[in-house]
Write a protein that holds these residues in place. Structure first.
Motif, PDB file in Angstrom:
ATOM      1  N   ASP A 143      43.772  47.755 163.004  1.00  0.00           N
ATOM      2  CA  ASP A 143      44.667  47.492 164.130  1.00  0.00           C
ATOM      3  C   ASP A 143      45.482  48.764 164.341  1.00  0.00           C
ATOM      4  OD1 ASP A 143      46.473  46.644 166.013  1.00  0.00           O
ATOM      5  OD2 ASP A 143      47.084  44.835 164.937  1.00  0.00           O
ATOM      6  N   SER A 144      44.861  49.709 165.027  1.00  0.00           N
ATOM      7  CA  SER A 144      45.445  51.034 165.159  1.00  0.00           C
ATOM      8  C   SER A 144      44.824  51.733 166.371  1.00  0.00           C
ATOM      9  CB  SER A 144      45.178  51.849 163.884  1.00  0.00           C
ATOM     10  OG  SER A 144      45.536  53.194 164.049  1.00  0.00           O
ATOM     11  N   PRO A 145      45.556  52.654 167.026  1.00  0.00           N
ATOM     12  CA  PRO A 145      44.991  53.403 168.163  1.00  0.00           C
ATOM     13  C   PRO A 145      43.951  54.428 167.730  1.00  0.00           C
ATOM     14  CG  PRO A 145      47.212  54.165 167.677  1.00  0.00           C
ATOM     15  CD  PRO A 145      46.992  52.955 166.825  1.00  0.00           C
ATOM     16  N   ASN A 146      43.808  54.652 166.412  1.00  0.00           N
ATOM     17  CA  ASN A 146      42.795  55.572 165.890  1.00  0.00           C
ATOM     18  C   ASN A 146      42.536  55.236 164.421  1.00  0.00           C
ATOM     19  OD1 ASN A 146      45.024  56.917 164.444  1.00  0.00           O
ATOM     20  ND2 ASN A 146      45.522  57.730 166.467  1.00  0.00           N
ATOM     21  N   TYR A 166      38.103  50.736 164.956  1.00  0.00           N
ATOM     22  CA  TYR A 166      39.538  50.549 165.195  1.00  0.00           C
ATOM     23  C   TYR A 166      39.744  49.944 166.577  1.00  0.00           C
ATOM     24  CZ  TYR A 166      39.256  54.822 168.030  1.00  0.00           C
ATOM     25  OH  TYR A 166      38.916  55.754 168.977  1.00  0.00           O
ATOM     26  N   ALA A 167      40.775  49.134 166.702  1.00  0.00           N
ATOM     27  CA  ALA A 167      41.113  48.497 167.970  1.00  0.00           C
ATOM     28  C   ALA A 167      42.567  48.046 167.904  1.00  0.00           C
ATOM     29  CB  ALA A 167      40.195  47.307 168.228  1.00  0.00           C
ATOM     30  N   PRO A 168      43.459  48.694 168.641  1.00  0.00           N
ATOM     31  CA  PRO A 168      44.875  48.292 168.600  1.00  0.00           C
ATOM     32  C   PRO A 168      45.105  46.970 169.331  1.00  0.00           C
ATOM     33  CG  PRO A 168      44.525  50.007 170.238  1.00  0.00           C
ATOM     34  CD  PRO A 168      43.218  49.847 169.524  1.00  0.00           C
ATOM     35  N   THR A 169      45.935  46.146 168.756  1.00  0.00           N
ATOM     36  CA  THR A 169      46.321  44.898 169.427  1.00  0.00           C
ATOM     37  C   THR A 169      47.214  45.249 170.626  1.00  0.00           C
ATOM     38  OG1 THR A 169      46.228  43.653 167.362  1.00  0.00           O
ATOM     39  CG2 THR A 169      47.542  42.708 169.151  1.00  0.00           C
ATOM     40  N   PRO A 170      46.908  44.722 171.810  1.00  0.00           N
ATOM     41  CA  PRO A 170      47.756  45.011 172.981  1.00  0.00           C
ATOM     42  C   PRO A 170      49.216  44.662 172.697  1.00  0.00           C
ATOM     43  CG  PRO A 170      45.736  43.926 173.657  1.00  0.00           C
ATOM     44  CD  PRO A 170      45.759  43.874 172.164  1.00  0.00           C
ATOM     45  N   SER A 171      50.126  45.498 173.174  1.00  0.00           N
ATOM     46  CA  SER A 171      51.557  45.327 172.886  1.00  0.00           C
ATOM     47  C   SER A 171      52.081  43.964 173.313  1.00  0.00           C
ATOM     48  CB  SER A 171      52.362  46.440 173.567  1.00  0.00           C
ATOM     49  OG  SER A 171      52.094  46.459 174.964  1.00  0.00           O
ATOM     50  N   GLU A 189      41.736  40.938 168.422  1.00  0.00           N
ATOM     51  CA  GLU A 189      41.105  42.123 168.993  1.00  0.00           C
ATOM     52  C   GLU A 189      40.096  42.723 168.017  1.00  0.00           C
ATOM     53  OE1 GLU A 189      40.814  44.305 172.480  1.00  0.00           O
ATOM     54  OE2 GLU A 189      42.336  42.777 172.076  1.00  0.00           O
ATOM     55  N   GLN A 190      40.477  42.787 166.749  1.00  0.00           N
ATOM     56  CA  GLN A 190      39.638  43.439 165.741  1.00  0.00           C
ATOM     57  C   GLN A 190      38.342  42.646 165.483  1.00  0.00           C
ATOM     58  OE1 GLN A 190      43.126  42.870 165.215  1.00  0.00           O
ATOM     59  NE2 GLN A 190      43.358  44.888 166.188  1.00  0.00           N
TER      60      GLN A 190
END
Length: 357
Positions: A143-146, A166-171, A189-190
């Motif tokens: 759960d990260s932008p990279n 990797y896949a960040p959870t939308p804010s 998301e992940q």
């Protein structure tokens, strides 16, 4: 004069004889020493060859061990036990697990993870168990932008066959500063990114089972033997979850079919089971192309959301000895108290500034 002549002849004969004897003895001594030298050299060469053979054998064994690790123990693995010793059940089971056929289904285990003090410790704990599972592919989604260096380095040294995503959870789906974390689901998301990777990279020719393994659970090596049995959707009990010692299915002793559930929370759920309590055959995931998790689902009901898209209660396969064994626990390691560390951070003296924990 004549006697002197004879004496001279005898002397010359004697001199010739002595000289010949000397030369013969001298040559034999040289020959003996030569033979001794050859034997000594041969012995030294033999010892050198033996040492080279030993080093070569150790190098080959080391290379083979590395290859076995890199291939995720795809080769048969045997734990040697002397015939005179009693074989313990653990060694027998390990031999059985390590010698599975290459056509056994691959277990594609999806693990969402996020940065926190316990992250590496949690990943380390579960990876030690995953190493005991042959034909295992670990899909770790941050759960990260990279991709972070911590998880990247950890996976590279894990000895497991893996895919790092990797896949960040939308804010908008993250809890606010003073908002309870349970109001917003984690891992949506992940898990969806992992399912999309599976559909993009695997097809009907692949033999596998999909399992969702959170990094705060504890897993027994026996669980993976059960997961391999899944034909479509398998299910089993989970320990220490839902306010109970055991939550999960109740199975018929004869047919092994699921007849009910042990549950204390939201008892009207179609599938009252924890995320760690089921696995889905790869072909089912490929058939149900739109089956995913959703942010619209209330927290705690994500298991029901995905299962309703791929199966029915009647189709469930009760595993783990007729749903009577617990091979996974929702342990949820408590967050450590790092108040002293926070004080040091303010002073610029963090204990992990140069040490990764």
């Amino acid at each position: 004069m004549e006697s002197n002549h004879y004496c001279c002849i005898i002397y010359k004969i004697w001199q010739f004889f002595i000289r010949s004897l000397y030369l013969i003895c001298h040559s034999r001594i040289i020959l003996v020493f030569g033979l001794l030298f050859v034997v000594w050299q041969s012995y030294n060469n033999f010892e050198a060859q033996k040492e080279l053979y030993r080093l070569a054998r150790e190098s080959l064994e080391a290379i083979r061990a590395d290859l076995i690790t890199l291939k995720n123990i795809h080769e048969p693995l045997y734990v040697h036990v002397p015939p005179s010793a009693e074989t313990c059940s653990c060694a027998s089971e390990y031999n059985k697990i390590g010698n599975v056929s290459s056509d056994y289904p691959t277990i594609y285990t999806i693990t969402p993870t996020f940065a926190r003090p316990l992250q590496k410790a949690e990943l380390t704990r579960i990876s030690q168990t995953f190493l005991l599972a042959p034909n295992f592919h670990w899909i770790v989604v941050e759960d990260s932008p990279n991709k972070t260096s911590l998880v990247t380095n950890f996976l590279a040294q894990s000895g497991l066959n893996y895919t790092h995503l990797y896949a960040p959870t939308p804010s908008k789906h993250k809890p606010g500063k003073n908002e309870p974390k349970w109001k917003h689901p984690r891992g949506v998301e992940q898990r969806n990114v992992a399912l999309r990777w599976i559909r993009a990279n695997l097809n009907e020719r692949h033999n596998g089972v999909i399992y969702f393994a959170d990094d705060d659970n504890t897993y027994s090596r026996h669980l993976f033997q059960e997961i391999r049995k899944v034909k479509r959707v398998g299910i089993w009990p989970v320990g220490l979850v839902g306010g109970l010692m055991v939550e999960g299915p109740i199975c018929d002793k004869v047919t092994k079919k699921v007849t009910g559930f042990k549950t204390a929370w939201a008892t009207n759920r179609p599938f009252p089971i924890d995320m760690a309590g089921f696995a889905i055959n790869l072909q089912v995931i490929l058939e149900k192309k739109n089956a995913e998790f959703s942010y619209k689902t209330l927290n705690g009901l994500h298991e029901n959301h995905i299962l309703r898209q791929v199966t029915t209660r009647e189709e469930l396969e009760g595993l783990a000895n007729g749903c009577t064994k617990v091979y996974v626990w929702h342990t949820q390691t408590s967050t450590p108290d790092l108040h002293a560390e926070k004080k040091l951070e303010k002073q610029g003296k963090s204990t992990n500034s140069v040490i990764e924990v």
